[in-house]
Design a protein around this motif. Structure first.
Motif, short mmCIF file in Angstrom:
data_model
loop_
_atom_site.label_atom_id
_atom_site.label_comp_id
_atom_site.label_asym_id
_atom_site.label_seq_id
_atom_site.Cartn_x
_atom_site.Cartn_y
_atom_site.Cartn_z
N GLU A 1 32.85 39.64 31.96
CA GLU A 1 32.39 38.39 31.36
C GLU A 1 32.95 38.21 29.95
O GLU A 1 33.07 37.09 29.48
CB GLU A 1 30.85 38.32 31.39
N ASP B 1 34.88 34.97 29.25
CA ASP B 1 34.07 34.04 28.46
C ASP B 1 34.17 34.22 26.95
O ASP B 1 33.60 33.45 26.19
CB ASP B 1 32.59 34.19 28.83
N PRO C 1 27.76 36.90 26.78
CA PRO C 1 27.41 35.87 27.75
C PRO C 1 26.26 36.35 28.63
O PRO C 1 26.07 37.55 28.80
CB PRO C 1 28.68 35.72 28.59
#
Lengths: 149, 249
Positions: A25, A29, B187
């Motif tokens: 992630e 991200d 995140p």
């Protein structure tokens, strides 16, 4: 250099792969984004899930938890009950097939023992219905049978 | 030049060199090159056709950044950034040089370490022993086993596992934060009670990891901690977020 450490489990893959698994992630991200650059489409991405061991809030999961709870007082070595086993299937690591050595003890003893002795991971998880004594142990075939619920 | 555009991996200070055999994404892997003349240069390669987030290419991206961070500060790009051509990369470099330089100097000598806290995997016995509510519901099920009671018991167990992981996550965050230059939340990851990244001096990263490991060992009945790093500083690429405190925990 870069490795991933696990609190209580041996990493299932080589360190580099393990690293990707745990930082996916961040790669997708985080990191710098420049508006004028195109970003590759993430549609259809081969998602490498963080873990198969997530706690899923669903009735099905709850029933498995409950089953495991009910089993704890009937089995001696319940300290080895892990969430992968509860969630069943592929993610569960294979555990030994040794037969349970002794008859079940009282509830209090069992829990105290499980808490105190930590994980005896080699012990088999024998299926047991609530409120019944253990049948003679068979070779693990039935150990994931669900409690009738 | 290249018909698929230019894949951009990172920005680094001028003067860094690439090893001759350095390669990046694509199959076969594309050779890396440097673009730019200013004080900040870009590490790029030809972009492969139909780039997607394949495991192979994610690994290649990560690997390039890890190698670069071995030799100096690196501003990592997010996976999958493709510039139309080298000219636009140069334009970007000259347009934002000051800002890029400032961020690179913030990252000098630092690495990212990511920490995830997940519900403990071997904690069922501990949950029963320590959680009153679970014990009570379990007793109720044993008195009268039925569907509803089992659902309530299971839900209580799931809730307790998550809460215990979140509490332990807060504790370890509190313990590790003073050892880091900066801390930012990661995140959202499904199933994680905590996902947070620390900016840590490279020289301190072993100590940092060892501290996290000690905490993990001492709290294994409450939380499973996963520590990844040293990593490229993905989460600290903006000079603005370097002082952002972690919200809540």
């Amino acid at each position: 250099m870069t490795t991933t450490m696990y609190a209580d489990e041996v990493a299932p893959c080589p360190p580099r792969a393990g690293t990707l698994y745990d930082v996916l992630e961040l790669i997708l991200d985080r990191g710098m984004v420049i508006d004028v650059f195109i970003r590759v489409s993430l549609v259809g991405i081969e998602i490498l899930k963080i873990d198969a061991r997530i706690v899923v809030a669903s009735v099905d999961t709850y029933l498995r938890f409950a089953e495991a709870c009910n089993r704890l007082d009937l089995e001696r070595d319940s300290g080895s009950t892990t969430i992968p086993e509860l969630l069943g299937g592929g993610a569960a690591k294979s555990i030994g097939k040794r037969k349970v050595r002794k008859a079940a003890e009282s509830v209090g003893d069992t829990v105290r023992k499980a808490v105190g002795s930590g994980d005896d991971e080699d012990e088999d998880e024998q299926e047991e219905r609530p409120k019944k004594r253990r049948a003679p142990a068979r070779d693990g075939a039935s150990r994931r049978r669900r409690a009738e619920a | 030049m290249t018909e698929n555009g230019v894949y951009v991996y990172a920005f680094i200070p001028e003067g860094e060199v690439l090893s001759a055999d350095a390669v990046g994404v694509g199959s076969p892997p594309a050779p890396l090159r440097l673009v730019g003349e200013g004080r900040v240069i870009a590490v790029v390669s030809d972009a492969p056709p139909q780039l997607r987030a394949r495991r192979r290419d994610l690994m290649a991206h990560q690997e390039v950044l890890l190698r670069l961070s071995d030799s100096g500060p690196v501003l990592p790009m997010r996976f999958g950034a493709i510039a139309p051509d080298e000219e636009s990369v140069r334009a970007q470099l000259s347009g934002s040089q000051a800002e890029l330089l400032a961020t690179l100097s913030h990252l000098e000598g630092a690495v990212e370490i990511n920490l995830k806290a997940l519900p403990a995997q071997n904690a069922l016995a501990a949950v029963i022993a320590e959680e009153k509510n679970v014990r009570r519901l379990r007793a109720a099920v044993r008195r009268r086993p039925d569907y509803e009671a089992n659902v309530r018991l299971g839900e209580a167990v799931a809730t307790a596992l998550s809460r215990r992981a979140a509490d332990a996550g807060k504790k370890v965050l509190h313990k590790l934060t003073p050892m880091a230059r900066a801390v930012v939340p990661g995140p959202e990851v499904h199933g994680c009670a905590l996902n947070v990244s620390f900016l840590v001096d490279r020289s301190e990263s072993d100590t940092f990891r060892a501290t996290a490991q000690r905490f993990a060992d001492a709290h294994r009945e409450r939380v499973e901690l996963r520590v990844a790093g040293p990593l490229p500083c993905y989460s600290f690429v903006s000079s603005q977020n370097l002082r952002t405190p972690v919200a809540g925990g």
